[in-house]
Motif scaffolding. Structure first.
Motif, short mmCIF file in Angstrom:
data_model
loop_
_atom_site.label_atom_id
_atom_site.label_comp_id
_atom_site.label_asym_id
_atom_site.label_seq_id
_atom_site.Cartn_x
_atom_site.Cartn_y
_atom_site.Cartn_z
N TYR A 73 0.98 -1.07 0.08
CA TYR A 73 0.11 0.05 -0.30
C TYR A 73 0.49 1.08 -0.16
CZ TYR A 73 -2.76 3.85 1.51
OH TYR A 73 -4.10 4.72 1.57
N VAL A 74 1.01 2.03 -1.01
CA VAL A 74 1.06 3.55 -1.22
C VAL A 74 0.00 4.53 -0.68
CG1 VAL A 74 2.56 4.72 -2.25
CG2 VAL A 74 2.96 2.18 -2.32
N PRO A 75 0.52 5.55 0.23
CA PRO A 75 -0.81 6.64 0.63
C PRO A 75 -0.11 8.01 0.04
CG PRO A 75 1.36 6.47 2.02
CD PRO A 75 1.11 5.16 0.87
N VAL A 195 4.92 9.64 -10.33
CA VAL A 195 6.35 8.82 -10.70
C VAL A 195 6.48 7.20 -10.57
CG1 VAL A 195 8.19 10.27 -10.12
CG2 VAL A 195 8.68 8.66 -12.23
N GLU A 196 6.70 6.23 -11.41
CA GLU A 196 7.90 4.83 -11.44
C GLU A 196 9.10 5.56 -11.09
OE1 GLU A 196 8.03 0.43 -11.24
OE2 GLU A 196 6.56 1.30 -12.49
N TYR A 232 7.98 6.25 -6.10
CA TYR A 232 7.94 4.66 -5.87
C TYR A 232 8.85 4.03 -6.23
CZ TYR A 232 4.67 3.39 -9.05
OH TYR A 232 3.87 2.94 -10.78
N THR A 233 8.86 3.06 -5.86
CA THR A 233 9.58 2.37 -6.98
C THR A 233 9.30 0.82 -6.54
OG1 THR A 233 12.03 1.24 -8.18
CG2 THR A 233 11.95 1.54 -5.58
N ILE A 234 9.57 -0.35 -7.50
CA ILE A 234 9.59 -1.81 -7.18
C ILE A 234 10.41 -2.27 -8.07
CG2 ILE A 234 8.03 -3.62 -8.45
CD1 ILE A 234 6.29 -1.69 -9.53
N ILE A 272 7.89 -3.10 -3.24
CA ILE A 272 7.83 -1.39 -2.88
C ILE A 272 8.34 -0.38 -2.37
CG2 ILE A 272 5.81 -0.23 -3.40
CD1 ILE A 272 4.23 -2.41 -4.73
N TRP A 273 9.13 0.39 -2.54
CA TRP A 273 9.04 2.06 -1.46
C TRP A 273 9.05 2.82 -1.73
CZ3 TRP A 273 12.72 1.11 2.49
CH2 TRP A 273 13.30 -0.17 2.57
N TYR A 274 8.39 3.85 -1.54
CA TYR A 274 7.65 5.04 -1.66
C TYR A 274 8.59 5.87 -1.19
CZ TYR A 274 5.23 5.24 2.22
OH TYR A 274 4.50 4.82 3.62
#
Length: 280
Positions: A73-75, A195-196, A232-234, A272-274
């Motif tokens: 989950y990314v707020p 943006v990723e 964020y990134t995957i 996932i990081w954001y």
């Protein structure tokens, strides 16, 4: 070989045997009621083992009712307000089971131990950071082909790089002595102000020099100039390097996508990081 991208109503999916999944990349608000069933039909018809969806948090309950679980989950992903849920529905027991849970946990733990401890990297006189253009796509494709035995999108294809460059991606590179040695990209969703940060690749002989940190910093600066709110990134779940790059750069861990992506020769789990770019 890569999976195909197509539209269902106003939503966008990717599917195919390469990643052995259907990926609901963008769910239109008009399609909440109809698209989940269509996605499941595509998965079952083709015998895929996972459905992976990136959806507004307001659609979470509907997906959960049909057997999907939240993996991350990314707020604030949508214009800094509504969050995004990364949902999964596993259609085989094998796909649902993480094969190396201890390794994944060790990477996350190590990365989190370095949270906010930014690494400052400067380029030497024969190095430069630049935004890639049409004339670079052949060299870029060669680098991606060397670095990644497989990738979820056809970044080894110069035509694909050119097409995405003309649509919604900005590719950044580092040259050393006139030769491109590192790459990364910003895949922008301008409508939703996110943006990723993706497609990081450094040629083997040039690793360990902090190029990814440098590229990420320049990418963030550009995205702030364009008033993008959330980045964020995957990242590959077993990659100490990339997870640490984002943790050091003050990104928050959001969750792990189990057995999600065909990258570097096999289907791997992804973290996932954001980060909010409007909050310094």
């Amino acid at each position: 070989m890569s999976d195909q991208i197509l539209k269902i109503n106003n939503s966008i999916i990717q599917h195919g045997p390469f990643n052995d999944r259907v990926y609901l990349m963008k769910l239109s608000p008009d399609d909440f009621a109809e698209v989940p069933a269509k996605v499941e039909e595509i998965a079952e018809t083709n015998g895929y083992s996972k459905i992976f969806s990136k959806i507004p948090s307001s659609a979470k309950n509907h997906f959960q009712e049909t057997g999907h679980v939240e993996e991350a989950y990314v707020p604030g992903m949508y214009n800094g307000h509504e969050g995004v849920c990364f949902m999964a529905k596993f259609l085989s027991d094998e796909r649902e089971k993480e094969q190396t849970p201890d390794d994944v946990e060790a990477v996350i733990s190590t990365a989190l131990s370095k949270l906010n401890s930014s690494r400052e990297v400067e380029l030497s006189s024969d190095e430069e950071c630049f935004i890639c253009s049409e004339k670079d796509v052949l060299e870029m494709a060669t680098i991606y082909d060397l670095v990644f035995p497989s990738y979820p999108f056809p970044i080894q294809d110069p035509e694909y790089l050119l097409q995405t460059m003309q649509e919604n991606l900005i590719y950044f590179g580092i040259r050393k002595a006139g030769k491109i040695v590192a790459l990364a990209s910003c895949e922008m969703d301008a409508e939703n102000s996110n943006v990723e940060m993706t497609d990081f690749a450094t040629l083997p002989d040039y690793r360990g020099r902090g190029y990814s940190y440098y590229l990420l910093r320049k990418m963030e600066t550009k995205m702030r100039e364009m008033e993008i709110i959330t980045a964020y990134t995957i990242a590959r779940a077993r990659s100490y390097g990339m997870n640490t790059v984002f943790s050091r750069s003050s990104y928050s861990y959001a969750g792990t996508l189990v057995n999600n992506t065909n990258i570097s020769g096999s289907i791997e789990s992804m973290n996932i990081w954001y980060k909010r770019l409007d909050q310094m």
